[in-house]
Design a protein around this motif. Structure first.
Motif, PDB file in Angstrom:
ATOM      1  N   ALA A  69       0.820  -1.214   0.000  1.00  0.00           N
ATOM      2  CA  ALA A  69       0.000   0.000   0.000  1.00  0.00           C
ATOM      3  C   ALA A  69       0.851   1.258   0.000  1.00  0.00           C
ATOM      4  O   ALA A  69       0.325   2.363  -0.039  1.00  0.00           O
ATOM      5  CB  ALA A  69      -0.935   0.005   1.209  1.00  0.00           C
ATOM      6  N   SER A 124      -7.719  12.750   2.289  1.00  0.00           N
ATOM      7  CA  SER A 124      -7.114  11.431   2.103  1.00  0.00           C
ATOM      8  C   SER A 124      -6.414  11.036   3.398  1.00  0.00           C
ATOM      9  O   SER A 124      -5.231  11.294   3.581  1.00  0.00           O
ATOM     10  CB  SER A 124      -6.123  11.470   0.935  1.00  0.00           C
ATOM     11  OG  SER A 124      -5.497  10.219   0.761  1.00  0.00           O
ATOM     12  N   TRP A 126      -6.606   7.833   4.726  1.00  0.00           N
ATOM     13  CA  TRP A 126      -6.472   6.384   4.864  1.00  0.00           C
ATOM     14  C   TRP A 126      -5.085   5.939   5.333  1.00  0.00           C
ATOM     15  O   TRP A 126      -4.988   4.934   6.056  1.00  0.00           O
ATOM     16  CB  TRP A 126      -6.832   5.686   3.541  1.00  0.00           C
ATOM     17  CG  TRP A 126      -5.869   5.934   2.426  1.00  0.00           C
ATOM     18  CD1 TRP A 126      -5.936   6.899   1.476  1.00  0.00           C
ATOM     19  CD2 TRP A 126      -4.669   5.200   2.159  1.00  0.00           C
ATOM     20  NE1 TRP A 126      -4.861   6.831   0.631  1.00  0.00           N
ATOM     21  CE2 TRP A 126      -4.064   5.791   1.027  1.00  0.00           C
ATOM     22  CE3 TRP A 126      -4.045   4.105   2.765  1.00  0.00           C
ATOM     23  CZ2 TRP A 126      -2.865   5.326   0.488  1.00  0.00           C
ATOM     24  CZ3 TRP A 126      -2.849   3.640   2.233  1.00  0.00           C
ATOM     25  CH2 TRP A 126      -2.272   4.252   1.110  1.00  0.00           C
ATOM     26  N   TRP A 130      -4.122   2.656   7.914  1.00  0.00           N
ATOM     27  CA  TRP A 130      -3.759   1.429   7.220  1.00  0.00           C
ATOM     28  C   TRP A 130      -3.112   0.468   8.228  1.00  0.00           C
ATOM     29  O   TRP A 130      -2.368   0.905   9.097  1.00  0.00           O
ATOM     30  CB  TRP A 130      -2.770   1.758   6.085  1.00  0.00           C
ATOM     31  CG  TRP A 130      -2.391   0.554   5.283  1.00  0.00           C
ATOM     32  CD1 TRP A 130      -3.039   0.042   4.218  1.00  0.00           C
ATOM     33  CD2 TRP A 130      -1.262  -0.304   5.518  1.00  0.00           C
ATOM     34  NE1 TRP A 130      -2.401  -1.078   3.764  1.00  0.00           N
ATOM     35  CE2 TRP A 130      -1.305  -1.322   4.557  1.00  0.00           C
ATOM     36  CE3 TRP A 130      -0.231  -0.326   6.462  1.00  0.00           C
ATOM     37  CZ2 TRP A 130      -0.358  -2.339   4.493  1.00  0.00           C
ATOM     38  CZ3 TRP A 130       0.711  -1.333   6.408  1.00  0.00           C
ATOM     39  CH2 TRP A 130       0.646  -2.323   5.430  1.00  0.00           C
ATOM     40  N   ARG A 135      -6.488   1.526   0.864  1.00  0.00           N
ATOM     41  CA  ARG A 135      -6.400   2.613  -0.104  1.00  0.00           C
ATOM     42  C   ARG A 135      -7.663   2.629  -0.945  1.00  0.00           C
ATOM     43  O   ARG A 135      -8.021   1.626  -1.556  1.00  0.00           O
ATOM     44  CB  ARG A 135      -5.187   2.419  -1.012  1.00  0.00           C
ATOM     45  CG  ARG A 135      -3.868   2.724  -0.368  1.00  0.00           C
ATOM     46  CD  ARG A 135      -2.723   2.389  -1.305  1.00  0.00           C
ATOM     47  NE  ARG A 135      -2.893   3.011  -2.601  1.00  0.00           N
ATOM     48  CZ  ARG A 135      -2.234   2.636  -3.691  1.00  0.00           C
ATOM     49  NH1 ARG A 135      -1.398   1.623  -3.634  1.00  0.00           N
ATOM     50  NH2 ARG A 135      -2.425   3.255  -4.829  1.00  0.00           N
ATOM     51  N   ILE A 144       0.796   4.750  -5.602  1.00  0.00           N
ATOM     52  CA  ILE A 144      -0.116   5.734  -5.022  1.00  0.00           C
ATOM     53  C   ILE A 144      -0.315   6.883  -6.003  1.00  0.00           C
ATOM     54  O   ILE A 144      -1.413   7.210  -6.397  1.00  0.00           O
ATOM     55  CB  ILE A 144       0.444   6.263  -3.690  1.00  0.00           C
ATOM     56  CG1 ILE A 144       0.580   5.113  -2.694  1.00  0.00           C
ATOM     57  CG2 ILE A 144      -0.449   7.347  -3.114  1.00  0.00           C
ATOM     58  CD1 ILE A 144       1.190   5.518  -1.383  1.00  0.00           C
TER      59      ILE A 144
END
Length: 212
Positions: A69, A124, A126, A130, A135, A144
């Motif tokens: 991620a 954003s 997230w 995580w 995502r 990303i």
């Protein structure tokens, strides 16, 4: 991320010097609330802390493609226990002040990456949660933004810089410059903490070179 370039997601990114500024502002205010001013050693520890999340995640993701991620040190699930461990170990070794500065720098990095996205109306956040929060909208194997995973540090850095320079001529850029100037003024009023340590270190290095 730290400074403020607009990435492919539409949200401003933060470049290293921006993270230093945010971290120093936080640490200086906290220190002044205790009736003190930042020391040189603590300021150096703070600067290292402001870069720690990127020093962990960027090489692992951009160069080695080991983070699916793209985040690990940016997540609170890593940052909080790691920061607690740093403080516990530092207390036993009598480095509490340095550890505290490092942790302030590190933890200031995480919201600093998220806050610019609020300006776009599409926050954003997230990475903070995580892996409990995935995502959104993309497969975890995708980059990303920009060249992304496995492309290397230089290619990714060049991608972000190509957005950063034009951003300086935008309203966001003007606000960013004013913020940076304000933090530099604060650092100067605090007595330029850290500059003496850097100067002495450079002096030792150049002194050794001149004797070779």
């Amino acid at each position: 991320m730290a400074g403020a370039a607009v990435a492919a997601t539409g949200a401003p990114d933060v470049f290293p010097w921006g993270h230093v500024a945010v971290g120093y502002l936080c640490y200086s205010l906290l220190t002044h609330l205790r009736g003190r001013t930042p020391t040189g050693a603590a300021t150096i520890a703070l600067v290292v802390g402001t870069q720690f999340a990127d020093l962990v995640d960027k090489p692992l993701s951009w160069s080695f493609d080991l983070l699916p991620a793209g985040v690990l040190a940016h997540s609170l699930f890593f940052a909080v226990p790691f920061s607690a461990l740093v403080l516990v170990v530092a207390r036993r070794l009598s480095y509490t002040q340095l550890a505290g500065a490092f942790v302030v720098g590190y933890l200031s990095h995480l919201p600093a990456d998220v806050l610019p996205s609020l300006a776009t109306g599409d926050p954003s956040y997230w990475p903070l949660f995580w892996p409990a929060m995935a995502r959104p909208g993309v497969d975890v194997s995708d980059p990303i933004v920009g060249p992304g995973a496995g492309a290397g540090l230089l290619e990714n850095a060049a991608y972000y810089m190509s957005d950063f320079l034009p951003m300086l001529f935008s309203p966001i850029g003007v606000a960013y410059i004013l913020f940076m100037v304000g933090v530099v003024a604060l650092w100067l009023s605090d007595g330029r903490p850290g500059i003496g340590i850097i100067g002495r270190a450079l002096g030792r290095v150049t002194g050794r070179s001149s004797h070779r």
